[in-house]
Write a protein that holds these residues in place. Structure first.
Motif, PDB file in Angstrom:
ATOM      1  N   TRP A 119      13.219   1.276   1.310  1.00  0.00           N
ATOM      2  CA  TRP A 119      12.495   1.896   2.423  1.00  0.00           C
ATOM      3  C   TRP A 119      13.327   1.784   3.692  1.00  0.00           C
ATOM      4  O   TRP A 119      14.024   0.786   3.923  1.00  0.00           O
ATOM      5  CB  TRP A 119      11.145   1.203   2.616  1.00  0.00           C
ATOM      6  CG  TRP A 119      10.340   1.713   3.774  1.00  0.00           C
ATOM      7  CD1 TRP A 119       9.495   2.783   3.785  1.00  0.00           C
ATOM      8  CD2 TRP A 119      10.294   1.158   5.097  1.00  0.00           C
ATOM      9  NE1 TRP A 119       8.924   2.928   5.025  1.00  0.00           N
ATOM     10  CE2 TRP A 119       9.399   1.948   5.858  1.00  0.00           C
ATOM     11  CE3 TRP A 119      10.925   0.081   5.719  1.00  0.00           C
ATOM     12  CZ2 TRP A 119       9.114   1.688   7.195  1.00  0.00           C
ATOM     13  CZ3 TRP A 119      10.647  -0.181   7.050  1.00  0.00           C
ATOM     14  CH2 TRP A 119       9.751   0.619   7.768  1.00  0.00           C
ATOM     15  N   GLU A 121      12.921   2.544   8.012  1.00  0.00           N
ATOM     16  CA  GLU A 121      11.929   2.791   9.060  1.00  0.00           C
ATOM     17  C   GLU A 121      11.860   4.274   9.400  1.00  0.00           C
ATOM     18  O   GLU A 121      12.877   4.945   9.550  1.00  0.00           O
ATOM     19  CB  GLU A 121      12.266   1.974  10.310  1.00  0.00           C
ATOM     20  CG  GLU A 121      11.123   1.913  11.302  1.00  0.00           C
ATOM     21  CD  GLU A 121      11.151   0.664  12.164  1.00  0.00           C
ATOM     22  OE1 GLU A 121      10.103   0.327  12.735  1.00  0.00           O
ATOM     23  OE2 GLU A 121      12.222   0.032  12.258  1.00  0.00           O
ATOM     24  N   LYS A 124       8.328   7.924   4.868  1.00  0.00           N
ATOM     25  CA  LYS A 124       6.993   7.827   4.291  1.00  0.00           C
ATOM     26  C   LYS A 124       6.967   6.818   3.151  1.00  0.00           C
ATOM     27  O   LYS A 124       7.937   6.685   2.391  1.00  0.00           O
ATOM     28  CB  LYS A 124       6.560   9.201   3.781  1.00  0.00           C
ATOM     29  CG  LYS A 124       5.180   9.229   3.155  1.00  0.00           C
ATOM     30  CD  LYS A 124       4.847  10.626   2.642  1.00  0.00           C
ATOM     31  CE  LYS A 124       3.477  10.636   1.972  1.00  0.00           C
ATOM     32  NZ  LYS A 124       3.144  11.986   1.434  1.00  0.00           N
ATOM     33  N   TRP A 151      -0.519   2.858  -0.301  1.00  0.00           N
ATOM     34  CA  TRP A 151      -0.574   2.125   0.965  1.00  0.00           C
ATOM     35  C   TRP A 151      -2.031   2.138   1.425  1.00  0.00           C
ATOM     36  O   TRP A 151      -2.521   3.118   1.957  1.00  0.00           O
ATOM     37  CB  TRP A 151       0.339   2.794   1.986  1.00  0.00           C
ATOM     38  CG  TRP A 151       0.298   2.223   3.371  1.00  0.00           C
ATOM     39  CD1 TRP A 151      -0.268   2.787   4.464  1.00  0.00           C
ATOM     40  CD2 TRP A 151       0.859   0.978   3.812  1.00  0.00           C
ATOM     41  NE1 TRP A 151      -0.106   1.986   5.565  1.00  0.00           N
ATOM     42  CE2 TRP A 151       0.595   0.859   5.187  1.00  0.00           C
ATOM     43  CE3 TRP A 151       1.545  -0.050   3.165  1.00  0.00           C
ATOM     44  CZ2 TRP A 151       0.993  -0.243   5.935  1.00  0.00           C
ATOM     45  CZ3 TRP A 151       1.957  -1.143   3.914  1.00  0.00           C
ATOM     46  CH2 TRP A 151       1.689  -1.233   5.271  1.00  0.00           C
ATOM     47  N   ILE A 156      -2.162  -3.533   3.222  1.00  0.00           N
ATOM     48  CA  ILE A 156      -1.962  -3.825   4.645  1.00  0.00           C
ATOM     49  C   ILE A 156      -2.322  -5.273   4.946  1.00  0.00           C
ATOM     50  O   ILE A 156      -1.589  -5.992   5.652  1.00  0.00           O
ATOM     51  CB  ILE A 156      -2.794  -2.860   5.522  1.00  0.00           C
ATOM     52  CG1 ILE A 156      -2.262  -1.426   5.371  1.00  0.00           C
ATOM     53  CG2 ILE A 156      -2.762  -3.300   6.989  1.00  0.00           C
ATOM     54  CD1 ILE A 156      -3.141  -0.379   6.022  1.00  0.00           C
ATOM     55  N   GLN A 160       0.107  -8.262   6.346  1.00  0.00           N
ATOM     56  CA  GLN A 160      -0.191  -9.034   7.555  1.00  0.00           C
ATOM     57  C   GLN A 160      -0.209 -10.533   7.276  1.00  0.00           C
ATOM     58  O   GLN A 160       0.212 -11.333   8.106  1.00  0.00           O
ATOM     59  CB  GLN A 160      -1.512  -8.555   8.148  1.00  0.00           C
ATOM     60  CG  GLN A 160      -1.422  -7.137   8.717  1.00  0.00           C
ATOM     61  CD  GLN A 160      -2.757  -6.569   9.149  1.00  0.00           C
ATOM     62  OE1 GLN A 160      -3.817  -6.980   8.663  1.00  0.00           O
ATOM     63  NE2 GLN A 160      -2.729  -5.597  10.048  1.00  0.00           N
ATOM     64  N   THR A 171       1.426  -6.455  12.330  1.00  0.00           N
ATOM     65  CA  THR A 171       1.317  -5.032  12.633  1.00  0.00           C
ATOM     66  C   THR A 171       0.418  -4.325  11.629  1.00  0.00           C
ATOM     67  O   THR A 171       0.085  -4.876  10.573  1.00  0.00           O
ATOM     68  CB  THR A 171       2.710  -4.369  12.578  1.00  0.00           C
ATOM     69  OG1 THR A 171       3.247  -4.520  11.248  1.00  0.00           O
ATOM     70  CG2 THR A 171       3.654  -5.018  13.574  1.00  0.00           C
ATOM     71  N   ASN A 172       0.038  -3.115  11.955  1.00  0.00           N
ATOM     72  CA  ASN A 172      -0.745  -2.296  11.033  1.00  0.00           C
ATOM     73  C   ASN A 172       0.132  -1.400  10.175  1.00  0.00           C
ATOM     74  O   ASN A 172      -0.345  -0.818   9.191  1.00  0.00           O
ATOM     75  CB  ASN A 172      -1.748  -1.428  11.801  1.00  0.00           C
ATOM     76  CG  ASN A 172      -2.851  -2.250  12.432  1.00  0.00           C
ATOM     77  OD1 ASN A 172      -3.354  -3.201  11.839  1.00  0.00           O
ATOM     78  ND2 ASN A 172      -3.224  -1.888  13.656  1.00  0.00           N
ATOM     79  N   ASP A 173       1.391  -1.287  10.554  1.00  0.00           N
ATOM     80  CA  ASP A 173       2.326  -0.446   9.819  1.00  0.00           C
ATOM     81  C   ASP A 173       3.539  -1.266   9.401  1.00  0.00           C
ATOM     82  O   ASP A 173       3.938  -2.210  10.089  1.00  0.00           O
ATOM     83  CB  ASP A 173       2.782   0.734  10.681  1.00  0.00           C
ATOM     84  CG  ASP A 173       1.628   1.645  11.073  1.00  0.00           C
ATOM     85  OD1 ASP A 173       0.932   2.122  10.169  1.00  0.00           O
ATOM     86  OD2 ASP A 173       1.434   1.864  12.300  1.00  0.00           O
ATOM     87  N   LEU A 174       4.130  -0.886   8.292  1.00  0.00           N
ATOM     88  CA  LEU A 174       5.359  -1.527   7.852  1.00  0.00           C
ATOM     89  C   LEU A 174       6.472  -1.237   8.862  1.00  0.00           C
ATOM     90  O   LEU A 174       6.618  -0.107   9.320  1.00  0.00           O
ATOM     91  CB  LEU A 174       5.747  -0.986   6.475  1.00  0.00           C
ATOM     92  CG  LEU A 174       7.031  -1.542   5.849  1.00  0.00           C
ATOM     93  CD1 LEU A 174       6.909  -3.041   5.609  1.00  0.00           C
ATOM     94  CD2 LEU A 174       7.340  -0.822   4.534  1.00  0.00           C
ATOM     95  N   ASN A 175       7.222  -2.268   9.220  1.00  0.00           N
ATOM     96  CA  ASN A 175       8.346  -2.082  10.139  1.00  0.00           C
ATOM     97  C   ASN A 175       9.612  -2.708   9.554  1.00  0.00           C
ATOM     98  O   ASN A 175       9.575  -3.388   8.518  1.00  0.00           O
ATOM     99  CB  ASN A 175       8.037  -2.661  11.531  1.00  0.00           C
ATOM    100  CG  ASN A 175       7.701  -4.146  11.476  1.00  0.00           C
ATOM    101  OD1 ASN A 175       8.096  -4.849  10.551  1.00  0.00           O
ATOM    102  ND2 ASN A 175       6.966  -4.619  12.465  1.00  0.00           N
ATOM    103  N   TRP A 179      10.187  -5.464   6.428  1.00  0.00           N
ATOM    104  CA  TRP A 179      10.895  -5.053   5.220  1.00  0.00           C
ATOM    105  C   TRP A 179      12.124  -5.929   4.984  1.00  0.00           C
ATOM    106  O   TRP A 179      12.402  -6.335   3.854  1.00  0.00           O
ATOM    107  CB  TRP A 179      11.305  -3.590   5.312  1.00  0.00           C
ATOM    108  CG  TRP A 179      12.029  -3.101   4.094  1.00  0.00           C
ATOM    109  CD1 TRP A 179      13.366  -2.838   3.989  1.00  0.00           C
ATOM    110  CD2 TRP A 179      11.469  -2.822   2.808  1.00  0.00           C
ATOM    111  NE1 TRP A 179      13.681  -2.413   2.719  1.00  0.00           N
ATOM    112  CE2 TRP A 179      12.519  -2.394   1.975  1.00  0.00           C
ATOM    113  CE3 TRP A 179      10.171  -2.890   2.289  1.00  0.00           C
ATOM    114  CZ2 TRP A 179      12.325  -2.042   0.644  1.00  0.00           C
ATOM    115  CZ3 TRP A 179       9.976  -2.532   0.951  1.00  0.00           C
ATOM    116  CH2 TRP A 179      11.034  -2.121   0.146  1.00  0.00           C
TER     117      TRP A 179
END
Length: 399
Positions: A119, A121, A124, A151, A156, A160, A171-175, A179
């Motif tokens: 993945w 940044e 998708k 996802w 999530i 976290q 965070t609420n999103d993968l960063n 990763w």
């Protein structure tokens, strides 16, 4: 919430002040086991429920988990869920969790893509990356529930929990930071997510049953078995039944057949001395005796109708494959036999707060998406993994 019952004082002569009856089971008990207090139940009506057992002779030493148990590498090499050593944790985990021998030979193209997925940044999270991400979180002892490649809510939450355990920004999103932390172990990163597994006679020749709706009808069954071979296989491999079938579109699921499955890796072997059931995040956090966060599990904690207790309690009793007694509004009782589809699944970890405990579930896909009767509900595999390492007297906090 549930009601635990004591056995007669005759067993006290054996040095067991309180023991649970249980079916096909393992139990570890402490003195002063929970009382015979009734509790309002869940489902479609307010009821009283009881978890019991029927093999007191299988009781084990109070030190069910050795304090000096050594954590093993989550990296597998052809065998998953086989804990090295002879510590109490290792013995228990090897008893509760099935050993999985696998290969990476003749993997279909979709499995190879998932195993090689990475993945960056801004890209998708497709199902290939999603499956790899769920595996990495699981292997870092942050459970996502049944692996499905999507996802979603439980993935999530697991991310976290991983961020929290590793001092990262939540965070609420993968960063990229997360990763990189997930993939820094090169051996873990190259471990196969999907593997080839040859079905044995034991895998497919299992007892199955049709689970009726009513408690009285359930009580007439020989056991609360799986309803199909694929349900049993999905639970064995910690994967959603639908995803298992998607990965094996032409499979007949017969002995000798090789199928593609998720590789569960190895469980946490560090002794757990404290757990926190967080109602807001619907996550159970597990800590060692130095207060390090060592594992997390998606969970269902209570409901509006039957809220969980507050405060701090302790683990008083541990039961593998418990019976379950359902008491209706009219006082009638129905003893539901053990099995993976038992209302409390394959595990009961009873607390010092009468009627409450940590337990498994007959419906892993609905963990954190359903109500419970005030208890802490986990997937059966997470409940079994926790049963193997949680210490008697461990602290249980409701937050």
């Amino acid at each position: 919430m549930y009601q635990l019952t004591k056995i007669s004082s005759a067993l006290a002569a054996l040095g067991l002040s309180t023991v649970l009856f249980m079916g096909q089971s393992f139990a570890a008990t402490n003195d002063n086991t929970t009382n015979d207090n009734s509790a309002n139940a869940t489902s479609n009506a307010a009821t009283n429920e009881t978890v019991t057992s029927n093999a007191a002779s299988n009781t084990v030493n109070k030190q069910a988990t050795a304090n000096n148990a050594t954590d093993i590498s989550p990296v597998t090499n052809g065998v998953s869920q086989k804990v090295a050593g002879n510590s109490r944790a290792a013995v228990s985990l090897n008893k509760f969790l099935p050993t999985i021998k696998y290969t990476t030979e003749n993997l279909p193209a979709v499995a190879q893509k998932i195993n090689a997925a990475t993945w960056k940044e801004g890209t998708k999270i497709d199902r290939n990356v999603g499956t790899k991400l769920q595996a990495l979180l699981n292997w870092n002892q942050n459970g996502v529930g049944p692996v499905d490649g999507y996802w979603g809510k439980n993935t999530i939450k697991a991310m976290q929990a991983f961020q929290k355990a590793n001092g990262l920004t939540v965070t609420n999103d993968l960063n990229n930071e997360t990763w990189q932390a997930l993939t820094k172990n090169e051996k873990l990163m190259t471990q196969p997510v999907l593997v080839s597994y040859q079905l044995s006679e034991a895998d497919v020749n299992i007892k199955t049953t049709s689970i009726p709706a009513g408690a009285e009808a359930k009580a007439k069954l020989d056991g609360m078995y799986y309803e199909s071979v694929t349900e049993g296989l999905a639970e064995k491999f910690h994967i959603s039944e639908k995803y298992l079938k998607t990965l094996n579109p032409t499979a007949k699921f017969t002995a000798g057949e090789t199928i593609t499955v998720y590789n569960p890796g190895n469980p946490n072997t560090k002794p757990v001395s404290r757990v926190v059931a967080d109602k807001a995040t619907e996550t159970l956090y597990a800590y060692d005796d130095k207060d390090n966060l060592i594992a997390s599990y998606p969970t269902t904690v209570g409901s509006t109708a039957t809220p969980s207790p507050t405060g701090t309690h302790t683990v008083e009793v541990k039961v593998h494959e418990p019976n379950y007694t359902y008491t209706g509004n009219d006082g009638s009782k129905a003893i539901i036999p053990p099995g993976p589809n038992n209302p409390v699944g394959l595990v009961w970890i009873g607390l010092s707060k009468p009627s409450y405990g940590i337990h498994g579930s007959p419906d892993p896909a609905r963990i954190s998406r359903q109500a419970s009767a005030g208890c802490i509900r986990l997937t059966n595999w997470d409940a079994l993994a926790l049963l193997g390492v949680i210490q008697n007297g461990a602290t249980v906090e409701f937050k």
